[in-house]
Design a protein around this motif. Structure first.
Motif, PDB file in Angstrom:
ATOM      1  N   PRO B 194      -9.794  -4.929  17.147  1.00  8.99           N
ATOM      2  CA  PRO B 194      -8.518  -5.821  17.534  1.00  8.99           C
ATOM      3  C   PRO B 194      -8.842  -7.455  17.481  1.00  8.99           C
ATOM      4  CG  PRO B 194      -9.471  -4.997  19.575  1.00  8.99           C
ATOM      5  CD  PRO B 194     -10.231  -4.328  18.480  1.00  8.99           C
ATOM      6  N   ASN B 195      -9.976  -7.814  17.636  1.00  6.94           N
ATOM      7  CA  ASN B 195     -10.095  -9.482  17.382  1.00  6.94           C
ATOM      8  C   ASN B 195     -10.430  -9.755  16.003  1.00  6.94           C
ATOM      9  OD1 ASN B 195     -10.769  -9.580  20.000  1.00  6.94           O
ATOM     10  ND2 ASN B 195     -13.146  -9.520  20.117  1.00  6.94           N
ATOM     11  N   LYS B 196     -10.769  -8.915  15.126  1.00 10.45           N
ATOM     12  CA  LYS B 196     -10.784  -9.344  13.583  1.00 10.45           C
ATOM     13  C   LYS B 196      -9.405  -9.174  13.193  1.00 10.45           C
ATOM     14  CE  LYS B 196     -15.436  -8.517  12.036  1.00 10.45           C
ATOM     15  NZ  LYS B 196     -16.135  -7.978  11.235  1.00 10.45           N
ATOM     16  N   ALA B 197      -8.757  -8.149  13.731  1.00 13.99           N
ATOM     17  CA  ALA B 197      -7.075  -8.001  13.366  1.00 13.99           C
ATOM     18  C   ALA B 197      -6.363  -9.229  13.630  1.00 13.99           C
ATOM     19  CB  ALA B 197      -6.481  -6.978  13.933  1.00 13.99           C
ATOM     20  N   SER B 198      -6.600  -9.634  14.914  1.00 15.70           N
ATOM     21  CA  SER B 198      -6.001 -11.004  15.617  1.00 15.70           C
ATOM     22  C   SER B 198      -6.228 -12.109  14.985  1.00 15.70           C
ATOM     23  CB  SER B 198      -6.501 -10.987  17.025  1.00 15.70           C
ATOM     24  OG  SER B 198      -5.840 -12.091  17.518  1.00 15.70           O
ATOM     25  N   SER B 199      -7.479 -12.415  14.438  1.00 16.08           N
ATOM     26  CA  SER B 199      -7.712 -13.535  13.554  1.00 16.08           C
ATOM     27  C   SER B 199      -7.066 -13.435  12.256  1.00 16.08           C
ATOM     28  CB  SER B 199      -9.055 -13.924  13.485  1.00 16.08           C
ATOM     29  OG  SER B 199      -9.735 -13.508  12.490  1.00 16.08           O
ATOM     30  N   LEU B 200      -7.019 -12.431  11.725  1.00 13.21           N
ATOM     31  CA  LEU B 200      -6.229 -12.400  10.428  1.00 13.21           C
ATOM     32  C   LEU B 200      -4.772 -12.552  10.431  1.00 13.21           C
ATOM     33  CD1 LEU B 200      -7.301 -12.029   7.554  1.00 13.21           C
ATOM     34  CD2 LEU B 200      -7.144  -9.382   7.988  1.00 13.21           C
ATOM     35  N   LEU B 201      -4.343 -12.090  11.619  1.00 13.35           N
ATOM     36  CA  LEU B 201      -2.690 -11.818  11.778  1.00 13.35           C
ATOM     37  C   LEU B 201      -1.996 -13.216  11.990  1.00 13.35           C
ATOM     38  CD1 LEU B 201      -2.521  -8.625  14.080  1.00 13.35           C
ATOM     39  CD2 LEU B 201      -1.156  -9.049  11.845  1.00 13.35           C
ATOM     40  N   LYS B 202      -3.111 -14.121  12.699  1.00 17.29           N
ATOM     41  CA  LYS B 202      -2.636 -15.345  12.826  1.00 17.29           C
ATOM     42  C   LYS B 202      -2.746 -16.232  11.367  1.00 17.29           C
ATOM     43  CE  LYS B 202      -4.773 -15.733  17.549  1.00 17.29           C
ATOM     44  NZ  LYS B 202      -6.055 -15.970  18.175  1.00 17.29           N
ATOM     45  N   GLN B 203      -3.421 -15.660  10.549  1.00 17.85           N
ATOM     46  CA  GLN B 203      -3.209 -16.297   9.398  1.00 17.85           C
ATOM     47  C   GLN B 203      -1.737 -15.990   8.540  1.00 17.85           C
ATOM     48  OE1 GLN B 203      -6.684 -15.785   6.594  1.00 17.85           O
ATOM     49  NE2 GLN B 203      -7.991 -15.726   8.453  1.00 17.85           N
ATOM     50  N   ILE B 204      -1.037 -15.126   9.046  1.00 16.41           N
ATOM     51  CA  ILE B 204       0.269 -14.753   8.316  1.00 16.41           C
ATOM     52  C   ILE B 204       1.352 -15.749   8.856  1.00 16.41           C
ATOM     53  CG2 ILE B 204       1.950 -13.357   8.202  1.00 16.41           C
ATOM     54  CD1 ILE B 204      -0.066 -10.794   8.634  1.00 16.41           C
ATOM     55  N   ASN B 205       1.700 -16.586   8.093  1.00 16.39           N
ATOM     56  CA  ASN B 205       2.590 -17.801   8.177  1.00 16.39           C
ATOM     57  C   ASN B 205       4.149 -17.349   8.423  1.00 16.39           C
ATOM     58  OD1 ASN B 205       0.514 -19.949   7.915  1.00 16.39           O
ATOM     59  ND2 ASN B 205       0.736 -19.650   5.641  1.00 16.39           N
ATOM     60  N   ASN B 206       4.748 -18.241   9.047  1.00 16.00           N
ATOM     61  CA  ASN B 206       6.056 -17.747   9.469  1.00 16.00           C
ATOM     62  C   ASN B 206       7.208 -17.625   8.115  1.00 16.00           C
ATOM     63  OD1 ASN B 206       6.625 -20.473   8.757  1.00 16.00           O
ATOM     64  ND2 ASN B 206       7.464 -21.227  10.506  1.00 16.00           N
ATOM     65  N   ASP B 208       5.777 -15.969   5.647  1.00 18.19           N
ATOM     66  CA  ASP B 208       5.012 -14.726   4.850  1.00 18.19           C
ATOM     67  C   ASP B 208       5.800 -13.669   5.009  1.00 18.19           C
ATOM     68  OD1 ASP B 208       3.261 -16.520   3.804  1.00 18.19           O
ATOM     69  OD2 ASP B 208       1.487 -15.774   5.143  1.00 18.19           O
ATOM     70  N   TRP B 209       5.603 -12.663   4.232  1.00 12.95           N
ATOM     71  CA  TRP B 209       5.728 -11.088   4.435  1.00 12.95           C
ATOM     72  C   TRP B 209       5.299 -10.663   5.799  1.00 12.95           C
ATOM     73  CZ3 TRP B 209       3.098  -6.393   2.957  1.00 12.95           C
ATOM     74  CH2 TRP B 209       3.861  -5.297   2.725  1.00 12.95           C
ATOM     75  N   ASN B 210       6.000 -10.065   6.562  1.00 12.11           N
ATOM     76  CA  ASN B 210       6.045  -9.240   7.546  1.00 12.11           C
ATOM     77  C   ASN B 210       5.353 -10.194   8.758  1.00 12.11           C
ATOM     78  OD1 ASN B 210       6.804  -6.810   7.067  1.00 12.11           O
ATOM     79  ND2 ASN B 210       4.456  -6.148   6.464  1.00 12.11           N
ATOM     80  N   TYR B 211       6.007 -11.416   8.773  1.00  7.24           N
ATOM     81  CA  TYR B 211       5.499 -12.455   9.862  1.00  7.24           C
ATOM     82  C   TYR B 211       5.929 -12.073  11.277  1.00  7.24           C
ATOM     83  CZ  TYR B 211       5.772 -16.680  12.920  1.00  7.24           C
ATOM     84  OH  TYR B 211       5.546 -17.577  14.012  1.00  7.24           O
ATOM     85  N   GLU B 212       7.293 -11.470  11.367  1.00  6.26           N
ATOM     86  CA  GLU B 212       7.599 -11.102  12.687  1.00  6.26           C
ATOM     87  C   GLU B 212       6.856  -9.963  13.452  1.00  6.26           C
ATOM     88  OE1 GLU B 212      11.896 -10.565  12.539  1.00  6.26           O
ATOM     89  OE2 GLU B 212      12.238 -12.784  11.885  1.00  6.26           O
ATOM     90  N   GLN B 213       6.719  -9.003  12.608  1.00  8.30           N
ATOM     91  CA  GLN B 213       5.704  -7.766  12.788  1.00  8.30           C
ATOM     92  C   GLN B 213       4.263  -8.164  13.150  1.00  8.30           C
ATOM     93  OE1 GLN B 213       7.779  -8.075  10.251  1.00  8.30           O
ATOM     94  NE2 GLN B 213       8.596  -5.965   9.657  1.00  8.30           N
ATOM     95  N   ALA B 214       3.695  -9.177  12.552  1.00  5.37           N
ATOM     96  CA  ALA B 214       2.570  -9.608  12.560  1.00  5.37           C
ATOM     97  C   ALA B 214       2.405 -10.412  14.169  1.00  5.37           C
ATOM     98  CB  ALA B 214       2.268 -10.709  11.791  1.00  5.37           C
ATOM     99  N   GLN B 215       3.714 -11.182  14.672  1.00  8.91           N
ATOM    100  CA  GLN B 215       3.632 -11.476  15.902  1.00  8.91           C
ATOM    101  C   GLN B 215       3.675 -10.789  16.765  1.00  8.91           C
ATOM    102  OE1 GLN B 215       3.335 -15.239  16.304  1.00  8.91           O
ATOM    103  NE2 GLN B 215       2.774 -14.893  14.111  1.00  8.91           N
ATOM    104  N   LEU B 216       4.487  -9.624  16.731  1.00  9.23           N
ATOM    105  CA  LEU B 216       4.518  -8.554  17.700  1.00  9.23           C
ATOM    106  C   LEU B 216       3.229  -7.667  17.994  1.00  9.23           C
ATOM    107  CD1 LEU B 216       6.678  -7.270  19.515  1.00  9.23           C
ATOM    108  CD2 LEU B 216       7.111  -5.752  17.829  1.00  9.23           C
ATOM    109  N   LEU B 217       2.592  -7.560  16.863  1.00  9.90           N
ATOM    110  CA  LEU B 217       1.092  -7.003  17.092  1.00  9.90           C
ATOM    111  C   LEU B 217       0.228  -8.071  17.769  1.00  9.90           C
ATOM    112  CD1 LEU B 217       0.582  -5.586  13.421  1.00  9.90           C
ATOM    113  CD2 LEU B 217       0.627  -4.432  15.662  1.00  9.90           C
ATOM    114  N   LEU B 218       0.254  -9.448  17.593  1.00  8.09           N
ATOM    115  CA  LEU B 218      -0.476 -10.369  18.336  1.00  8.09           C
ATOM    116  C   LEU B 218      -0.073 -10.105  19.889  1.00  8.09           C
ATOM    117  CD1 LEU B 218      -0.415 -13.484  15.860  1.00  8.09           C
ATOM    118  CD2 LEU B 218      -2.598 -12.189  16.735  1.00  8.09           C
ATOM    119  N   GLU B 219       1.013 -10.150  20.133  1.00  7.19           N
ATOM    120  CA  GLU B 219       1.535 -10.133  21.218  1.00  7.19           C
ATOM    121  C   GLU B 219       0.934  -8.687  21.984  1.00  7.19           C
ATOM    122  OE1 GLU B 219       5.890  -9.383  23.029  1.00  7.19           O
ATOM    123  OE2 GLU B 219       5.891 -11.191  21.746  1.00  7.19           O
ATOM    124  N   ARG B 220       1.117  -7.709  21.387  1.00  5.02           N
ATOM    125  CA  ARG B 220       0.596  -6.403  21.740  1.00  5.02           C
ATOM    126  C   ARG B 220      -0.945  -6.340  22.098  1.00  5.02           C
ATOM    127  NH1 ARG B 220       5.413  -5.927  22.462  1.00  5.02           N
ATOM    128  NH2 ARG B 220       6.614  -4.020  21.784  1.00  5.02           N
TER     129      ARG B 220
END
Lengths: 187, 224
Positions: B194-206, B208-220
């Protein structure tokens, strides 16, 4: 606030914009076509415009409003005021054949919109368009007319941006091939 | 405009110019279509004609009621949050829900080698294990091949290998960067990193593709 925005809440305003990007004008029509007669009367009363001139100006305003919605240039606030003012400006523009700027908020259509269009060429492009499949039509319409980014379309269609990019390339090629063929045939 | 339309047939036209012309031409066409459609609606539903004396208010009340009802319905719509709270489950759900199709061979590659054709066929038949083996045997894999090879591995639950392939792809070019950020994040999550996922998800800009899904994943991930 809703009254200033044709009864729209902020959430329904967002929905209206999202619909327009997908070229779904149903909600827009429900909200704005009923505004038509009021604006028409206003223009006739305030500017002593003829019915036809007021009609044309209001129609132009509807078209321009759609464009500004999808361009993100209209914010939830006082749409009623903007609509009326823009209609007034359209009326003046149509009369004077020139653009004026109103309160720094409304800049009218740029030069490219004033270009004379060769209807024959446009007609042939339309025929070429008809040969496209539904998915191509939808993709190109959403992207060019709805100003949706390819990544947004990808998200909407649950495909990757790479797939959508490639599909767009193919659709344009098909459109150009058809258009080119028809041009050659005519020559 | 005529000159512009003819320019569309120019083989040397730039992508930017092509986009600009298509946008202008289609706007003109669709705006015209809308004008005609609205003209008819105004006439039939509101009794408003362009010609003088064509305006009546007969149907105004009916339209007003219909509009008010529609707006009320939209305002009343409630979105129910049914997304899973576990980030791993959510990642898997996103992966399952997203239909991933290989769009076919890249334009210009006419000398298709058999492995590539089979890899694409297998990928689109959802036989990801076979697809991966064909991608592996490609002699000169393109960037696209490497990307879909990574996807085949991910979809075949070979998360470690998928991550390696995505990383390899990432260093080559940024053409697939938005996809890589997303799918590699998913691969990390499914691989319980999850830590590596989290740091990569943070690189998804608003934007970018799937930004909202990325934010939800980060939240979870953060609430776990």
């Amino acid at each position: 606030m809703k009254n200033k925005n044709f009864g729209l809440s902020e959430a329904s305003f967002e929905k209206l914009v999202a619909d327009l990007k997908r070229n779904d004008t149903h909600f827009f029509e429900q909200v704005f076509l009923k505004q038509f007669s009021e604006t028409l009367k206003y223009l006739r009363r305030e500017y002593r415009a003829s019915h036809e001139d007021a009609y044309d100006a209001t129609m132009d305003t509807l078209i321009e409003f759609r464009t500004r919605f999808i361009d993100g240039k209209l914010r939830y606030g006082n749409l009623r005021f903007l609509f009326t003012k823009m209609a007034s400006q359209m009326l003046l523009r149509n009369k004077q054949k020139g653009a004026t700027d109103l309160e720094g908020q409304i800049t009218l259509i740029d030069e490219e919109h004033k270009e004379v269009i060769d209807t024959d060429e446009l007609g042939r492009l339309k025929k070429a368009w008809q040969t496209l499949g539904e998915s191509c039509k939808q993709l190109l319409t959403w992207h060019y007319y709805g100003k949706m980014k390819l990544t947004e379309i990808a998200e909407e269609q649950q495909k990757s941006p790479a797939t959508i990019r490639k599909q767009k390339e193919r659709c344009i090629k098909q459109l150009k091939d058809q258009f080119g063929l028809k041009t050659m045939v005519k020559l | 405009m005529k000159e512009k339309l003819n320019k569309l047939s120019d083989p040397n036209i730039s992508k930017q110019e092509e986009d600009q012309i298509l946008e202008q031409v289609l706007k003109k066409q669709f705006d015209n279509d809308l004008r005609n459609k609205w003209k008819e609606k105004l006439d039939h539903e509101f009794g408003i004609k362009r010609n003088k004396n064509g305006f009546t208010n007969k149907k105004y009340l009916k339209i007003f009621i219909a509009t008010a009802a529609s707006i009320a319905l939209i305002i009343g719509l409630q979105l129910f949050n049914t997304t899973p709270s576990d980030p791993y489950v959510l990642a898997q759900q996103y992966l399952n829900d997203q239909e991933i199709i290989h769009p076919g061979a890249t334009k210009g590659i006419s000398d298709e080698n058999e492995n590539r054709v089979l890899a694409i066929q297998m990928f689109n038949s959802k036989d990801y294990e076979q697809a991966a083996s064909y991608f592996l045997n490609l002699e000169a894999p393109t960037e696209e091949d490497t990307y879909y090879y990574g996807l085949a591995l991910l979809l075949n639950n070979q998360y470690n290998k998928a991550i390696v392939k995505f990383e390899e792809n990432r260093t080559n070019s940024s053409k697939y960067i938005q996809e890589l950020n997303w799918y590699q994040s998913i691969a990390y999550l499914l691989n319980k990193q999850p830590n590596k996922a989290s740091s990569l998800l943070k690189q998804i800009n608003n934007t970018d593709w799937n930004y909202e899904q990325a934010q939800l994943l980060l939240e979870r991930i953060n609430s776990k």
